[in-house]
Scaffold this motif. Structure first.
Motif, PDB file in Angstrom:
ATOM      1  N   THR A   1       5.580  -9.968  10.370  1.00  0.00           N
ATOM      2  CA  THR A   1       6.138  -9.423   9.135  1.00  0.00           C
ATOM      3  C   THR A   1       5.955 -10.457   8.021  1.00  0.00           C
ATOM      4  OG1 THR A   1       7.777  -8.141  10.393  1.00  0.00           O
ATOM      5  CG2 THR A   1       8.262  -8.543   8.069  1.00  0.00           C
ATOM      6  N   PHE A   2       5.640  -9.989   6.813  1.00  0.00           N
ATOM      7  CA  PHE A   2       5.367 -10.896   5.699  1.00  0.00           C
ATOM      8  C   PHE A   2       6.336 -10.631   4.554  1.00  0.00           C
ATOM      9  CE2 PHE A   2       1.390 -10.174   7.956  1.00  0.00           C
ATOM     10  CZ  PHE A   2       0.989 -11.469   8.235  1.00  0.00           C
TER      11      PHE A   2
ATOM     12  N   THR B   1      -3.462  -2.385   6.855  1.00  0.00           N
ATOM     13  CA  THR B   1      -3.484  -2.782   8.271  1.00  0.00           C
ATOM     14  C   THR B   1      -2.112  -2.597   8.927  1.00  0.00           C
ATOM     15  OG1 THR B   1      -3.101  -5.090   7.609  1.00  0.00           O
ATOM     16  CG2 THR B   1      -5.381  -4.405   7.950  1.00  0.00           C
ATOM     17  N   ASN B   2      -1.250  -1.822   8.257  1.00  0.00           N
ATOM     18  CA  ASN B   2       0.074  -1.472   8.808  1.00  0.00           C
ATOM     19  C   ASN B   2       0.948  -2.682   9.116  1.00  0.00           C
ATOM     20  OD1 ASN B   2      -0.382   1.400   8.797  1.00  0.00           O
ATOM     21  ND2 ASN B   2      -1.712   1.105  10.583  1.00  0.00           N
TER      22      ASN B   2
ATOM     23  N   LEU C   1       6.315  -4.222  -6.033  1.00  0.00           N
ATOM     24  CA  LEU C   1       5.902  -4.224  -4.624  1.00  0.00           C
ATOM     25  C   LEU C   1       6.513  -3.018  -3.907  1.00  0.00           C
ATOM     26  CD1 LEU C   1       6.417  -8.039  -3.973  1.00  0.00           C
ATOM     27  CD2 LEU C   1       4.202  -6.857  -4.020  1.00  0.00           C
ATOM     28  N   PRO C   2       6.025  -1.824  -4.206  1.00  0.00           N
ATOM     29  CA  PRO C   2       6.629  -0.616  -3.639  1.00  0.00           C
ATOM     30  C   PRO C   2       6.427  -0.469  -2.134  1.00  0.00           C
ATOM     31  CG  PRO C   2       4.609  -0.080  -4.835  1.00  0.00           C
ATOM     32  CD  PRO C   2       4.907  -1.522  -5.124  1.00  0.00           C
ATOM     33  N   GLN C   3       5.597  -1.324  -1.554  1.00  0.00           N
ATOM     34  CA  GLN C   3       5.319  -1.212  -0.120  1.00  0.00           C
ATOM     35  C   GLN C   3       6.418  -1.811   0.765  1.00  0.00           C
ATOM     36  OE1 GLN C   3       3.447  -2.843  -2.380  1.00  0.00           O
ATOM     37  NE2 GLN C   3       1.320  -2.117  -2.365  1.00  0.00           N
TER      38      GLN C   3
END
Length: 258
Positions: free
Chosen positions: A47-48, A67-68, A111-113
């Motif tokens: 996780t980043f 890359t999920n 950063l909506p991801q």
């Protein structure tokens, strides 16, 4: 103490029951350097956590999503040491509710991801009730979880997250406070001991070249040793599944006693 708070406190001391001993590793401080993009080559479900408004934050998030890889917002928060540079998008103790929530909202919009948020520094702000209330109020509205980086043992972040119904977990181990091969190995052993005891453990590391090189070799060995590397949200979900089961069991006991 109400029933739900009591169950949450109990749950913090219990293992999360899963098939394998699960480990989540969060790499903080992503976004300042082009070399951070290469960290996406780490094997497994790392996780980043991305610093907002940094030169490579958005391109990293876009590539990671393809890359999920799971992402968090690494939001800078006021440290006890006021000489420390917090960086762009920082939440400080001098902000009003509107200022803090606007600043946090802009960082999230960039950063909506992301699926969650954790604190960059924050040894002062996480101790302060009002700023933490304002933070958790917004996270609740956005449906995001909170990882307490535990930069101080006096943090109130999880208590207030519980108050606002924000899913939350906390860090067990910093892998690379000292960036030497021997210390990295020592901290990884500590992480595995925590995971063996609780059935799960959470580590935070940083995008240092030494750490990245170490993890390239260490991560493939985890599965061979009986550990499962999972996205952090999986551990968050497991926590609340166990909470729901505990509440159901409490309800059944009350029904049987009537």
């Amino acid at each position: 103490m109400n029933l739900r708070k009591g169950l949450l406190l109990t749950l913090c001391c219990l293992p999360l029951f899963c098939q394998a001993k699960q480990i989540a590793i969060v790499i903080d401080d992503i976004g300042n350097h082009q070399r951070d993009l290469d960290i996406l080559n780490l094997p497994g479900q790392v996780t980043f956590s991305i610093l907002p408004h940094t030169p490579y934050s958005q391109i990293f998030a876009e590539r990671a999503s393809k890359t999920n890889k799971e992402l968090l917002l690494h939001i800078p928060m006021q440290a006890l040491d006021k000489t420390k540079a917090l960086g762009p998008g920082a939440l400080t103790d001098s902000m009003s509710k509107t200022q803090l929530q606007t600043t946090l909202g802009h960082a999230l919009a960039s950063l909506p991801q992301v699926k969650g948020v954790n604190n960059h520094m924050g040894s002062e702000l996480t101790q302060l009730t009002e700023p933490m209330k304002w933070t958790m109020e917004l996270l609740k509205k956005r449906g995001l979880y909170f990882l307490d980086s535990r930069t101080t043992s006096q943090s109130e972040a999880q208590n207030i997250a519980n108050l606002y119904g924000v899913a939350n977990v906390s860090r067990h181990v910093f892998l690379d406070n000292i960036v030497t091969e021997s210390q990295l190995k020592h901290q990884l052993v500590e992480l595995k001991l925590k995971a063996t005891h609780f059935n799960y453990a959470i580590a935070i590391a940083h995008p240092y070249p030494e750490t990245v090189a170490f993890l390239h070799h260490a991560l493939p060995e985890l599965q061979q040793q009986g550990f499962e590397l999972v996205p952090l949200s999986q551990l968050v979900e497991n926590k609340y599944i166990q909470l729901a089961k505990a509440e159901q069991k409490q309800a059944e006991h009350r029904t049987n006693d009537e």
